[in-house]
Design a protein around this motif. Structure first.
Motif, short mmCIF file in Angstrom:
data_model
loop_
_atom_site.label_atom_id
_atom_site.label_comp_id
_atom_site.label_asym_id
_atom_site.label_seq_id
_atom_site.Cartn_x
_atom_site.Cartn_y
_atom_site.Cartn_z
N GLY A 190 0.82 -1.21 0.00
CA GLY A 190 0.00 0.00 0.00
C GLY A 190 0.85 1.26 0.00
N ARG A 191 0.56 2.16 0.95
CA ARG A 191 1.28 3.44 1.03
C ARG A 191 2.42 3.39 2.04
NH1 ARG A 191 -3.10 7.93 2.11
NH2 ARG A 191 -1.24 9.23 1.89
N ARG A 198 9.43 -1.89 -3.57
CA ARG A 198 9.32 -3.34 -3.63
C ARG A 198 8.42 -3.75 -4.80
NH1 ARG A 198 8.80 -4.67 2.94
NH2 ARG A 198 10.58 -3.35 3.48
N ARG A 199 7.34 -2.99 -4.98
CA ARG A 199 6.43 -3.26 -6.10
C ARG A 199 7.16 -3.04 -7.44
NH1 ARG A 199 2.66 -0.46 -4.20
NH2 ARG A 199 3.16 1.52 -5.18
N LEU A 218 -1.61 -7.45 -6.15
CA LEU A 218 -2.83 -7.33 -5.34
C LEU A 218 -2.63 -6.21 -4.32
CD1 LEU A 218 -2.44 -10.53 -6.09
CD2 LEU A 218 -4.42 -10.79 -4.61
N PRO A 219 -3.58 -5.29 -4.20
CA PRO A 219 -3.44 -4.20 -3.23
C PRO A 219 -3.41 -4.73 -1.81
CG PRO A 219 -5.68 -4.28 -4.08
CD PRO A 219 -4.88 -5.25 -4.90
N GLY A 220 -2.61 -4.12 -0.98
CA GLY A 220 -2.52 -4.57 0.40
C GLY A 220 -2.01 -3.48 1.32
N ALA A 247 4.47 -8.41 0.74
CA ALA A 247 5.17 -7.15 1.01
C ALA A 247 6.02 -7.20 2.26
CB ALA A 247 4.16 -6.00 1.10
N ASN A 248 5.60 -7.96 3.26
CA ASN A 248 6.44 -8.15 4.45
C ASN A 248 6.04 -9.46 5.14
OD1 ASN A 248 4.10 -7.58 5.88
ND2 ASN A 248 4.94 -5.82 6.99
N ASP A 249 6.70 -9.75 6.26
CA ASP A 249 6.46 -11.02 6.94
C ASP A 249 5.05 -11.12 7.51
OD1 ASP A 249 9.06 -11.59 6.30
OD2 ASP A 249 9.84 -11.30 8.34
#
Length: 338
Positions: A190-191, A198-199, A218-220, A247-249
């Motif tokens: 996301g933001r 990363r994206r 996929l948005p997250g 995006a992260n753990d």
């Protein structure tokens, strides 16, 4: 003289004195850049309103409090706690006291905490994964030394300690492709700080490896809830990817939990990779393949950068970018044979 009023703010003093809030902050810190006339006006207004008279007197007598303000975006992500470990260790070694504030992932909350630290005359401020607008951070940096952790800055007035997010994402994609994966999805942050890089790294690596048609974002957000929601969307699709880069753990943990609830096995049916290498990733039942960021080291470097500015008067910017590494565990394997 009016009594001390805890609800009187710098803005109240600035309004009464007919000056800016930034100038009031300079007076509080005993800055020599303020003219005698304006300093007298601010002190008179502060005395009349009862604004922290003792704190202001101390500010005029000494410019140091040996305190460091640390703003953590939230407390639920272990990434922040592990960076805080490094800050705390560095502060103890250099005889500084960290003051911790949390913002609940809200820029407005970060601004409120930042204002409080400035009013308490913290000698410097460390922003960990800040969501504050850049102008607000630069305004604070005009008053005290500021270091940003995990979000890069090009300004010479704000130091930064970051991870090479683009390189980290490329490591993930290349690892999965080497295992034989072609349909690789990405649940983004996301933001959140670093999410865009990363994206971008994911997209670039997919294109470079000839997998443009397989790009799926996929948005997250940087939460386990975002991972659960992404898993639901994947399960509703007619065709699952064979691997997912989270995006992260925390996102990876939520994703795996929901996929396994649906009867899928990781990595037999679908591989998952996280980012940050927090303690969650190393837990035996998780054993998550992830990108490593040296969180305590980043915290120690941030504290050191602040103290260099505070005590050494360093004005040259310090922008440290740490190269990531991939930690391969048991959540990645070759894709299943359909």
């Amino acid at each position: 003289m009016a009594g001390v009023k805890s609800d009187v703010t710098m803005e109240d003093v600035a309004r009464a004195a007919g000056v800016s809030r930034a100038l009031v902050s300079l007076v509080v810190r005993g800055s020599p850049k303020v003219s005698d006339e304006r300093r007298a006006a601010v002190l008179a207004a502060a005395t009349q309103l009862g604004y922290r008279p003792n704190a202001m007197a101390r500010g005029l007598a000494s410019r140091r409090t040996r305190t460091i303000g640390v703003i953590l975006n939230e407390l639920h992500n272990p990434f922040y706690a592990e960076i805080m470990d490094g800050i705390d260790e560095g502060a103890a070694a250099l005889d500084y006291r960290p003051l911790i504030g949390t913002a609940g992932r809200r820029p407005r909350g970060e601004q409120q905490v930042l204002d409080a630290f400035l009013e308490m005359r913290a000698d410097g401020v460390s922003l960990v994964w800040p969501r504050l607008p850049t102008p607000a951070i630069l305004t604070a940096a005009a008053t005290v030394p500021v270091v940003s952790v995990a979000r890069g800055f090009r300004s010479r007035h704000v130091d930064s300690i970051t991870n090479d997010e683009l390189a980290g994402a490329r490591l993930v994609v290349r690892h999965l492709v080497e295992l034989g994966h072609r349909r690789i999805a990405h649940v983004d942050g996301g933001r959140g700080a670093g999410a865009s890089a990363r994206r971008s790294g994911y997209r670039q690596a997919m294109k470079e490896l000839g997998l443009t048609r397989g790009i799926r974002v996929l948005p997250g957000d940087y939460t386990d809830t975002a991972g659960v929601e992404a898993a639901v969307r994947l399960l509703e699709a007619r065709r699952l990817p064979t691997a997912v880069f989270a995006a992260n753990d925390l996102v990876a943990a939520g994703l795996i939990d929901r996929l396994e609830d649906a009867g899928l096995r990781v990595p037999d049916d679908l591989s998952v990779v996280g980012y940050d290498n927090t303690f969650l990733a190393a837990l035996h039942h998780m054993s998550l393949t992830t990108v490593h960021q040296p969180r305590p080291e980043m915290g120690r470097r941030a504290l050191s950068a602040l103290v260099e500015r505070i005590e050494g008067g360093r004005t040259a910017p310090l922008h440290v970018r740490i190269s990531p590494t991939l930690v391969v565990r048991t959540t990645t394997a070759p894709p299943p044979r359909r």
